[in-house]
Design an enzyme around this catalytic site. Structure first.
Site, mmCIF file in Angstrom:
data_model
loop_
_atom_site.group_PDB
_atom_site.id
_atom_site.type_symbol
_atom_site.label_atom_id
_atom_site.label_comp_id
_atom_site.label_asym_id
_atom_site.label_seq_id
_atom_site.Cartn_x
_atom_site.Cartn_y
_atom_site.Cartn_z
ATOM 1 C CB THR A 20 -0.935 -0.017 1.232
ATOM 2 O OG1 THR A 20 -1.664 -1.239 1.201
ATOM 3 C CG2 THR A 20 -1.915 1.152 1.216
ATOM 4 C CD GLU A 37 -0.729 -4.092 10.511
ATOM 5 O OE1 GLU A 37 0.285 -4.604 11.012
ATOM 6 O OE2 GLU A 37 -1.020 -4.178 9.307
ATOM 7 N N GLY A 81 -32.559 -3.631 -0.443
ATOM 8 C CA GLY A 81 -33.171 -4.355 -1.562
ATOM 9 C C GLY A 81 -32.353 -4.174 -2.832
HETATM 10 C C1 LIG Z 1 -5.247 -4.366 -0.615
HETATM 11 C C2 LIG Z 1 -4.103 -4.986 0.122
HETATM 12 C C3 LIG Z 1 -3.163 -4.153 0.742
HETATM 13 C C4 LIG Z 1 -2.051 -4.715 1.362
HETATM 14 N N1 LIG Z 1 -1.073 -3.891 1.901
HETATM 15 C C5 LIG Z 1 0.096 -4.452 2.321
HETATM 16 C C6 LIG Z 1 1.194 -3.614 2.694
HETATM 17 O O1 LIG Z 1 1.106 -2.404 2.690
HETATM 18 N N2 LIG Z 1 2.355 -4.221 3.062
HETATM 19 C C7 LIG Z 1 2.496 -5.573 3.090
HETATM 20 O O2 LIG Z 1 3.570 -6.050 3.427
HETATM 21 N N3 LIG Z 1 1.459 -6.396 2.765
HETATM 22 C C8 LIG Z 1 0.278 -5.862 2.367
HETATM 23 N N4 LIG Z 1 -0.780 -6.674 2.021
HETATM 24 C C9 LIG Z 1 -0.619 -8.118 2.108
HETATM 25 C C10 LIG Z 1 -1.469 -8.764 3.193
HETATM 26 O O3 LIG Z 1 -0.904 -8.517 4.443
HETATM 27 C C11 LIG Z 1 -1.553 -10.256 2.832
HETATM 28 O O4 LIG Z 1 -2.428 -10.343 1.709
HETATM 29 C C12 LIG Z 1 -2.056 -11.093 3.976
HETATM 30 O O5 LIG Z 1 -1.082 -11.154 4.994
HETATM 31 C C13 LIG Z 1 -2.376 -12.525 3.509
HETATM 32 O O6 LIG Z 1 -1.304 -13.048 2.786
HETATM 33 P P1 LIG Z 1 -1.562 -13.716 1.352
HETATM 34 O O7 LIG Z 1 -2.389 -12.784 0.552
HETATM 35 O O8 LIG Z 1 -0.271 -14.137 0.781
HETATM 36 O O9 LIG Z 1 -2.452 -14.975 1.667
HETATM 37 P P2 LIG Z 1 -1.960 -16.426 2.116
HETATM 38 O O10 LIG Z 1 -0.925 -16.324 3.174
HETATM 39 O O11 LIG Z 1 -1.632 -17.196 0.905
HETATM 40 O O12 LIG Z 1 -3.291 -16.989 2.765
HETATM 41 C C14 LIG Z 1 -4.482 -17.164 2.002
HETATM 42 C C15 LIG Z 1 -5.608 -17.558 2.936
HETATM 43 O O13 LIG Z 1 -5.312 -18.827 3.514
HETATM 44 C C16 LIG Z 1 -5.757 -18.882 4.856
HETATM 45 N N5 LIG Z 1 -4.606 -19.152 5.739
HETATM 46 C C17 LIG Z 1 -3.294 -18.879 5.495
HETATM 47 N N6 LIG Z 1 -2.531 -19.279 6.527
HETATM 48 C C18 LIG Z 1 -3.368 -19.817 7.438
HETATM 49 C C19 LIG Z 1 -3.195 -20.404 8.730
HETATM 50 N N7 LIG Z 1 -1.987 -20.544 9.298
HETATM 51 N N8 LIG Z 1 -4.293 -20.838 9.386
HETATM 52 C C20 LIG Z 1 -5.538 -20.732 8.856
HETATM 53 N N9 LIG Z 1 -5.763 -20.188 7.635
HETATM 54 C C21 LIG Z 1 -4.703 -19.731 6.942
HETATM 55 C C22 LIG Z 1 -6.419 -17.526 5.157
HETATM 56 O O14 LIG Z 1 -7.803 -17.619 4.926
HETATM 57 C C23 LIG Z 1 -5.783 -16.611 4.129
HETATM 58 O O15 LIG Z 1 -6.617 -15.494 3.828
HETATM 59 C C24 LIG Z 1 -1.920 -6.130 1.422
HETATM 60 C C25 LIG Z 1 -2.890 -6.951 0.839
HETATM 61 C C26 LIG Z 1 -3.961 -6.394 0.189
HETATM 62 C C27 LIG Z 1 -4.966 -7.308 -0.454
#
Ligand SMILES: Cc1cc2nc3c(=O)[nH]c(=O)nc-3n(C[C@H](O)[C@H](O)[C@H](O)COP(=O)(O)OP(=O)(O)OC[C@H]3O[C@@H](n4cnc5c(N)ncnc54)[C@H](O)[C@@H]3O)c2cc1C
Length: 504
Positions: free
Chosen positions: A165, A253, A350
């Protein structure tokens, strides 16, 4: 108009801040949001206005140009987030990102780093981003692949980051990299380090800008680091302290996310109230229909409860207390609750709820992000349980009577352990007994007890459960129970049982 509660413990400056931010939400954010939704342009004017008001300096000490005004740092932060999120959730993205981004500098920065960057961050002249997530890892934050290798007085950073972000907009990128591949460092979370990478550093570039589902106007980027040279003085704390820096700001956070969710919930409830009190069906307004009232009542209940938890936790943090459980519960509960609230809000509208001319459609899209970001809710749910259990087990151990250790020789010690486990079996046939409970009952030192337990396990008289390699629980086996007591000892029949006819 500030529609939240001004809590009894807020001081006058905090109450005034709530009105000031509410005014900004109503007259600036709401004025601009439709245009931003249409053009997806970055709202630079919000930044400038918020910078001029000093709100970016809420976490910064006054000696470095911080907001001060006698406002509690966490309370002020949550008030601002709640209200700008009521204006539009996208406003939260800009504000909280720069604050989380710079907060490690406030906590751990050197005097030189603070003097160099904090005064300009406080006024919104500079913006910070948090750079953790990669194409190679997300929730599993300790598994960062980007590397930083020291050569002379500089680190060379290589890797890719995504979803960042304010990527492209921010001036300072607080970037987490791997500085050690030693398995011992990895095991002890000493393998990461945090660096401030400045926009414009050669080799540091924006690879792509994401096109998200909601929060239009926000920016999320893929960043590429190709042999980016960063001077040693841009490191936050020391090599190997990256995990400490990264995790330090997590509570704030999570609470910030929850505060934003409260504000967005209030926006959804107000929009729903404006609609259902003016739409007539079945000869009454929707607001008079019991099913609608139930949905709306639940929205209000959840939102008021979370507001209370958020601002109570913020107050505790301003008093210097650490509130990991409160902040984590607030994050999960507030974001789940917000999602339900915006879905119900659309439902109450709705067909209109599905159309773009009412704000609830946008609120629904904009709300989903925070169930995923700042720690996916599934991880937070585990964490709530782990934090609660840790506190409970600490209390339980503290309530144990102090033991005066005595020394018991092997055969007698084995007999006493087995008898104790047999008695425990009579009360709790399914359960293991805790090692500490055995120590307390028998007055054995941990060292002696473990020695005896290991020998008894070898003889198959007991079964042991280990946690991280150490004995945690013990239970008598069938053989052990037989050795401890005759079958008669274990027999139990309630009075209503006709022993003659029913028992053999
Ligand atoms: C709009 C947006 C802004 C963001 N801004 C930033 C930023 O400024 N800086 C930054 O560093 N990151 C940022 N992020 C990243 C965000 O922190 C990650 O998307 C988040 O930590 C999830 O990681 P991932 O998307 O790789 O999902 P994954 O780690 O692949 O996980 C996918 C899904 O699997 C499930 N899951 C994963 N691990 C587990 C577990 N151990 N137990 C149970 N369920 C689990 C959850 O449902 C999770 O949503 C941003 C993301 C978005 C979408």
């Amino acid at each position: 108009m500030y529609t939240g509660e001004k809590y009894l413990w807020w001081n006058d400056a905090e109450k005034k801040l709530a009105d000031e931010v509410a005014d900004f939400a109503d007259n600036v954010i709401r004025r601009d949001i439709d245009e931003i939704e249409r053009t997806k342009k970055f709202p630079w004017n919000w930044f400038e206005a918020m910078g001029a008001k000093g709100w970016f300096g809420v976490f910064i000490p006054e000696e470095y140009g911080g907001m001060g005004r006698g406002i509690g740092k966490t309370t002020g932060f949550c008030i601002i987030l709640e209200e700008i999120a009521r204006g539009a959730p996208v406003a939260v993205d800009f504000y909280e990102t720069t604050l989380y981004g710079y907060s490690p500098l406030v906590r751990f920065g050197t005097e030189q780093q603070k003097r160099r960057w904090l005064p300009r961050l406080a006024t919104g002249d500079l913006f910070a981003a948090i750079v953790i997530t990669e194409p190679f890892m997300g929730s599993d934050a300790a598994n960062i692949q980007a590397t930083a290798r020291l050569q002379g007085d500089e680190y060379f950073i290589n890797g890719k980051k995504r979803f960042i972000t304010l990527g492209g907009i921010a001036n300072l990128y607080v970037t987490y990299c791997r500085t050690s591949d030693d398995p011992e460092d990895r095991k002890n979370y000493r393998h990461l380090s945090a660096f401030v990478v400045e926009k414009g550093t050669p080799g540091f570039s924006v690879e792509a800008i994401h096109d998200p589902m909601g929060r239009f106007g926000s920016r999320h980027a893929v960043l590429d680091f190709d042999n980016v040279r960063v001077p040693r003085e841009n490191m936050i704390l020391n090599e190997g302290d990256g995990w400490k820096v990264l995790t330090d700001a997590l509570n704030i956070e999570r609470l910030g996310v929850a505060a934003g969710a409260v504000g967005t919930s209030r926006a959804a409830i107000a929009a729903t109230a404006d609609y259902v009190t003016r739409r007539v069906a079945f000869n009454q307004t929707l607001a008079e229909i019991p099913g609608v009232q139930t949905m709306c009542g639940d929205m209000v209940t959840r939102t008021e409860l979370i507001g209370l938890l958020v601002f109570y936790s913020a107050h505790k943090m301003d008093l210097g207390m650490d509130v990991p459980l409160g902040c984590t519960i607030a994050k999960v509960f507030a974001t789940q609750s917000l999602m339900q609230t915006v879905l119900d809000s659309v439902q109450c509208h709705g067909g209109d709820g599905y159309m773009r001319n009412y704000p609830v459609e946008r609120l629904m899209r904009d709300s989903k992000l925070i169930e995923i970001g700042a720690g996916a809710n599934e991880l937070m749910q585990h964490l709530v349980w782990r934090l609660w259990l840790k506190d409970y087990l600490t209390l339980r151990s503290a309530s144990r009577k102090p033991v005066t250790p005595r020394s018991i020789a092997a055969p007698e010690a084995n007999r006493q352990i087995l008898n104790t486990l047999a008695d425990f079996y009579c009360l709790h046939p399914a359960l293991y007994m805790e090692r500490e409970e055995l120590m307390e009952r028998l007055g054995l030192t941990a060292e002696d007890l473990d020695r005896y337990l290991l020998a008894m396990e070898k003889d198959r008289d007991i079964a042991l459960y280990r946690k991280r390699g150490s004995i945690a629980l013990a239970k008598a086996t069938y053989e052990g129970l037989k050795k401890a007591k005759p079958l008669e000892y274990y027999k139990f029949f309630p009075e209503f049982v006709d022993k003659e006819r029913e028992v053999f």
